[in-house]
Write a protein that holds these residues in place. Structure first.
Motif, mmCIF file in Angstrom:
data_model
loop_
_atom_site.group_PDB
_atom_site.id
_atom_site.type_symbol
_atom_site.label_atom_id
_atom_site.label_comp_id
_atom_site.label_asym_id
_atom_site.label_seq_id
_atom_site.Cartn_x
_atom_site.Cartn_y
_atom_site.Cartn_z
ATOM 1 N N ARG A 199 0.832 -1.196 0.000
ATOM 2 C CA ARG A 199 0.000 0.000 0.000
ATOM 3 C C ARG A 199 0.869 1.249 0.000
ATOM 4 O O ARG A 199 0.379 2.343 -0.283
ATOM 5 N N VAL A 200 2.149 1.070 0.304
ATOM 6 C CA VAL A 200 3.080 2.186 0.236
ATOM 7 C C VAL A 200 3.279 2.560 -1.224
ATOM 8 O O VAL A 200 3.322 1.703 -2.089
ATOM 9 N N ASP A 201 3.402 3.843 -1.498
ATOM 10 C CA ASP A 201 3.414 4.277 -2.882
ATOM 11 C C ASP A 201 4.607 3.774 -3.676
ATOM 12 O O ASP A 201 4.463 3.184 -4.731
ATOM 13 N N SER A 202 5.794 3.980 -3.169
ATOM 14 C CA SER A 202 6.977 3.739 -3.985
ATOM 15 C C SER A 202 7.776 2.541 -3.501
ATOM 16 O O SER A 202 7.958 2.333 -2.314
ATOM 17 N N MET A 203 8.245 1.751 -4.465
ATOM 18 C CA MET A 203 9.208 0.695 -4.197
ATOM 19 C C MET A 203 10.358 0.863 -5.170
ATOM 20 O O MET A 203 10.215 1.514 -6.210
ATOM 21 N N ALA A 204 11.475 0.265 -4.836
ATOM 22 C CA ALA A 204 12.662 0.505 -5.658
ATOM 23 C C ALA A 204 13.609 -0.683 -5.638
ATOM 24 O O ALA A 204 13.537 -1.549 -4.765
ATOM 25 N N TRP A 205 14.471 -0.693 -6.623
ATOM 26 C CA TRP A 205 15.626 -1.594 -6.666
ATOM 27 C C TRP A 205 16.881 -0.741 -6.474
ATOM 28 O O TRP A 205 17.062 0.268 -7.157
ATOM 29 N N PHE A 206 17.723 -1.174 -5.550
ATOM 30 C CA PHE A 206 19.046 -0.607 -5.373
ATOM 31 C C PHE A 206 20.055 -1.704 -5.678
ATOM 32 O O PHE A 206 19.725 -2.883 -5.711
ATOM 33 N N ARG A 207 21.301 -1.314 -5.871
ATOM 34 C CA ARG A 207 22.348 -2.300 -6.037
ATOM 35 C C ARG A 207 23.617 -1.814 -5.356
ATOM 36 O O ARG A 207 23.817 -0.618 -5.147
ATOM 37 N N PRO B 216 11.444 2.476 0.249
ATOM 38 C CA PRO B 216 12.173 3.638 0.793
ATOM 39 C C PRO B 216 11.447 4.353 1.931
ATOM 40 O O PRO B 216 12.077 4.731 2.920
ATOM 41 N N ALA B 217 10.156 4.508 1.811
ATOM 42 C CA ALA B 217 9.420 5.283 2.805
ATOM 43 C C ALA B 217 9.429 4.628 4.186
ATOM 44 O O ALA B 217 9.321 5.313 5.203
ATOM 45 N N LEU B 218 9.559 3.302 4.211
ATOM 46 C CA LEU B 218 9.538 2.562 5.476
ATOM 47 C C LEU B 218 10.923 2.092 5.883
ATOM 48 O O LEU B 218 11.100 1.554 6.972
ATOM 49 N N GLY B 219 11.899 2.267 5.003
ATOM 50 C CA GLY B 219 13.252 1.828 5.329
ATOM 51 C C GLY B 219 13.439 0.335 5.336
ATOM 52 O O GLY B 219 14.343 -0.182 5.993
#
Length: 114
Positions: free
Chosen positions: A31-39, A99-102
């Motif tokens: 439900r959190v808006d943004s998700m991401a891939w980091f490397r 990112p928003a939740l760490g």
């Protein structure tokens, strides 16, 4: 408890492709808006690869534009990273991140041989 589990990494030759998946448990995560891939490559800092909002808006690092595609299936609580035209410089551990939740997953290793 929130869990982010990455899969799909491995060893591939330069020019090859891999598809990473991130399965998220805990409905609040998706439900959190943004998700991401980091490397993170050996001896380098973690860097953003791509991000996607719940509505499907995407952001890419310049070094993957035109080669990687991020997507998500909100119904399956899963995010993907399609990686094409892989180069040795893409060798890294890839992390699924909220990112928003760490929240960070444990990572999946990608090795690209020349």
């Amino acid at each position: 408890q929130v869990q982010l589990v990455e899969s799909g990494g491995g060893l591939v030759q330069a020019g090859g492709s891999l598809r990473l998946s991130c399965a998220a448990s805990g409905s609040i995560v998706f439900r959190v808006d943004s998700m991401a891939w980091f490397r993170q490559a050996p001896e380098k800092q973690r860097e953003l690869v791509a991000a996607i909002t719940r509505g499907g808006s995407t952001t890419y690092a310049d070094f993957v534009k035109g080669r990687f595609t991020i997507s998500r299936d909100n119904a399956k609580n899963t995010m993907y990273l399609q990686m094409n035209s892989l180069q040795p410089g893409d060798t890294a551990v890839y992390y699924c991140v909220v990112p928003a939740l760490g929240y960070w997953g444990q990572g999946t290793q990608v090795i690209v041989s020349s």
